[in-house]
Design a protein around this motif. Structure first.
Motif, PDB file in Angstrom:
ATOM      1  N   UNK A  83      32.760  37.103  42.741  1.00 44.18           N
ATOM      2  CA  UNK A  83      31.991  37.851  41.748  1.00 44.18           C
ATOM      3  C   UNK A  83      31.768  37.017  40.486  1.00 44.18           C
ATOM      4  N   UNK A  84      32.794  36.275  40.072  1.00 43.18           N
ATOM      5  CA  UNK A  84      32.636  35.386  38.915  1.00 43.18           C
ATOM      6  C   UNK A  84      31.601  34.305  39.195  1.00 43.18           C
ATOM      7  N   UNK A  85      31.614  33.796  40.424  1.00 42.39           N
ATOM      8  CA  UNK A  85      30.630  32.763  40.785  1.00 42.39           C
ATOM      9  C   UNK A  85      29.218  33.319  40.704  1.00 42.39           C
ATOM     10  N   UNK A  86      29.029  34.545  41.188  1.00 41.55           N
ATOM     11  CA  UNK A  86      27.707  35.182  41.100  1.00 41.55           C
ATOM     12  C   UNK A  86      27.310  35.357  39.637  1.00 41.55           C
ATOM     13  N   UNK A  87      28.262  35.805  38.818  1.00 36.05           N
ATOM     14  CA  UNK A  87      27.971  35.983  37.399  1.00 36.05           C
ATOM     15  C   UNK A  87      27.617  34.684  36.709  1.00 36.05           C
ATOM     16  N   UNK A  88      28.354  33.616  37.026  1.00 33.22           N
ATOM     17  CA  UNK A  88      28.049  32.309  36.429  1.00 33.22           C
ATOM     18  C   UNK A  88      26.673  31.832  36.861  1.00 33.22           C
ATOM     19  N   UNK A  89      26.346  32.053  38.136  1.00 32.41           N
ATOM     20  CA  UNK A  89      25.042  31.624  38.633  1.00 32.41           C
ATOM     21  C   UNK A  89      23.920  32.388  37.928  1.00 32.41           C
ATOM     22  N   UNK A  90      24.114  33.674  37.727  1.00 33.74           N
ATOM     23  CA  UNK A  90      23.109  34.462  37.010  1.00 33.74           C
ATOM     24  C   UNK A  90      22.950  33.968  35.574  1.00 33.74           C
ATOM     25  N   UNK A  91      24.075  33.636  34.937  1.00 33.79           N
ATOM     26  CA  UNK A  91      24.021  33.139  33.565  1.00 33.79           C
ATOM     27  C   UNK A  91      23.285  31.805  33.493  1.00 33.79           C
ATOM     28  N   UNK A  92      23.525  30.930  34.496  1.00 34.84           N
ATOM     29  CA  UNK A  92      22.839  29.639  34.527  1.00 34.84           C
ATOM     30  C   UNK A  92      21.333  29.827  34.695  1.00 34.84           C
ATOM     31  N   UNK A  93      20.941  30.715  35.618  1.00 34.58           N
ATOM     32  CA  UNK A  93      19.510  30.960  35.850  1.00 34.58           C
ATOM     33  C   UNK A  93      18.851  31.572  34.617  1.00 34.58           C
ATOM     34  N   UNK A  94      19.577  32.466  33.948  1.00 33.90           N
ATOM     35  CA  UNK A  94      19.038  33.077  32.725  1.00 33.90           C
ATOM     36  C   UNK A  94      18.850  32.012  31.649  1.00 33.90           C
ATOM     37  N   UNK A  95      19.833  31.122  31.515  1.00 37.53           N
ATOM     38  CA  UNK A  95      19.716  30.046  30.535  1.00 37.53           C
ATOM     39  C   UNK A  95      18.554  29.118  30.836  1.00 37.53           C
ATOM     40  N   UNK A  96      18.340  28.826  32.129  1.00 36.68           N
ATOM     41  CA  UNK A  96      17.219  27.972  32.516  1.00 36.68           C
ATOM     42  C   UNK A  96      15.879  28.638  32.208  1.00 36.68           C
ATOM     43  N   UNK A  97      15.791  29.950  32.462  1.00 36.72           N
ATOM     44  CA  UNK A  97      14.547  30.671  32.166  1.00 36.72           C
ATOM     45  C   UNK A  97      14.265  30.687  30.669  1.00 36.72           C
ATOM     46  N   UNK A  98      15.303  30.926  29.863  1.00 37.43           N
ATOM     47  CA  UNK A  98      15.119  30.939  28.413  1.00 37.43           C
ATOM     48  C   UNK A  98      14.709  29.562  27.896  1.00 37.43           C
ATOM     49  N   UNK A  99      15.332  28.513  28.445  1.00 41.47           N
ATOM     50  CA  UNK A  99      14.986  27.151  28.017  1.00 41.47           C
ATOM     51  C   UNK A  99      13.547  26.816  28.388  1.00 41.47           C
ATOM     52  N   UNK A 100      13.136  27.232  29.598  1.00 45.51           N
ATOM     53  CA  UNK A 100      11.770  26.966  30.043  1.00 45.51           C
ATOM     54  C   UNK A 100      10.776  27.723  29.181  1.00 45.51           C
ATOM     55  N   UNK A 101      11.101  28.981  28.853  1.00 48.23           N
ATOM     56  CA  UNK A 101      10.205  29.770  28.016  1.00 48.23           C
ATOM     57  C   UNK A 101      10.096  29.168  26.618  1.00 48.23           C
ATOM     58  N   UNK A 102      11.204  28.639  26.110  1.00 48.96           N
ATOM     59  CA  UNK A 102      11.192  28.021  24.782  1.00 48.96           C
ATOM     60  C   UNK A 102      10.331  26.766  24.775  1.00 48.96           C
ATOM     61  N   UNK A 103      10.444  25.977  25.867  1.00 50.43           N
ATOM     62  CA  UNK A 103       9.628  24.755  25.948  1.00 50.43           C
ATOM     63  C   UNK A 103       8.148  25.087  26.033  1.00 50.43           C
ATOM     64  N   UNK A 104       7.822  26.085  26.826  1.00 49.32           N
ATOM     65  CA  UNK A 104       6.411  26.446  27.024  1.00 49.32           C
ATOM     66  C   UNK A 104       5.833  27.080  25.767  1.00 49.32           C
TER      67      UNK A 104
END
Length: 323
Positions: free
Chosen positions: A295-316
């Motif tokens: 469950x922690x691994x799933x949570x970490x993966x979700x956090x990583x994907x969320x961070x990547x989406x936010x970073x991509x949105x900031x760049x765009x």
């Protein structure tokens, strides 16, 4: 391509099996050899393999590029992750069954994420928090031998407290790496910390156990030597090699997910090889703890994907970025 990915996944399963088996091998060694002497031999043997690996990879020359702070960080990491962890590992296995001890692995991610949130203000989402709680409850049930209805404090003794020392050392090793070892690759970190840790263990063994402990190694049974070599070459050199390959091919998040299998193999091998009894509380605790890790691994993966989406949105959305 599919065959290559399949081989990577199989190696990661093999890595988890070797790390799980290390608890049974360590139990055999701890019952027959002086703990510090055995631990120093393990990492001295592993050091030879890792240095040869760095030589083959032509990365030995990169050691000259390390800064003073990086060398200090590597020394601190060796003190915690090799010297401290191995000392608690060997001492605890003199007192605690290997299968029970293997469950301690499930506490490492939760403790690390909790301290990272405190020190680095990392975000803990509901999945991570739920996984932490589940892992802690499961580890307590498995290690103490108490079912969910048992009263605290349970049957936690010196051996179980030594296992918590393993957790503390691993958390310290991980956080030291994050703080001061940026820019140092995984192979260099593993090799240098292994060499430094082996030397620290050797000095501690000579100082506390004396030369008599080394003389007594000649009388150790063959199965203890086989287990020691398996720890050095299998659980250290080969397992880390397969883990690094997995990180390179799949990414750190996907590769680290296989660590969930370590306590499964730990309990399995301790039962098959050492004939250790497997109680209902051990199975229940292991199931809860492993579920918490997943469950922690799933949570970490979700956090990583969320961070990547936010970073991509900031760049765009930034000037000069994509419309």
């Amino acid at each position: 391509m599919k065959n290559t990915l399949m081989a990577t996944h199989l190696r990661l399963v093999g890595m988890a099996a070797l790390w799980g088996a290390s608890w049974s091998w360590g139990k055999v060694v701890a019952q027959a050899m002086a703990p510090l002497a055995a631990a120093s031999l393990r990492f001295l043997f592993a050091s030879v393999v890792l240095v040869l690996w760095m030589h083959r990879a032509s990365t030995l020359r990169d050691l000259k590029k390390l800064t003073r702070n990086q060398w200090l960080g590597l020394a601190a990491a060796a003190m915690a992750g090799v010297f401290g962890y191995s000392t608690f590992f060997m001492l605890s296995l003199q007192l605690v069954p290997a299968g029970k001890a293997a469950i301690v692995v499930t506490l490492n991610p939760g403790a690390t994420l909790l301290l990272a949130a405190i020190l680095f203000r990392e975000h803990l989402n509901p999945a991570i928090l739920a996984g932490m709680v589940l892992s802690a409850i499961g580890a307590y049930i498995a290690i103490s031998g108490n079912g969910p209805s048992a009263a605290l404090p349970g049957s936690v003794g010196i051996g179980e407290l030594l296992l918590l020392g393993c957790v503390a050392c691993w958390v310290a090793y991980t956080l030291i790496g994050r703080l001061v070892l940026k820019g140092v690759d995984a192979l260099t970190t593993t090799t240098v910390t292994t060499v430094i840790g082996a030397l620290l263990l050797l000095l501690a063994s000579i100082g506390f156990e004396g030369t008599a402990a080394w003389g007594a190694l000649r009388g150790a049974p063959a199965d203890a030597w086989v287990s020691l070599l398996a720890l050095a070459f299998g659980a250290t050199a080969v397992a880390y090699a397969w883990y690094f390959e997995g990180v390179k091919a799949l990414g750190a998040g996907a590769a680290s997910g296989y660590i969930t299998l370590v306590p499964v193999f730990g309990v399995l091998f301790s039962s098959l090889w050492l004939d250790e009894p497997t109680s209902k509380s051990l199975f229940l605790g292991a199931a809860l703890a492993i579920s918490g890790m997943a469950l922690m691994h799933v949570g970490r993966r979700r956090a990583e994907l969320r961070g990547q989406r936010l970073a991509r949105a900031a760049r765009e959305g930034a000037p000069g970025g994509k419309p």
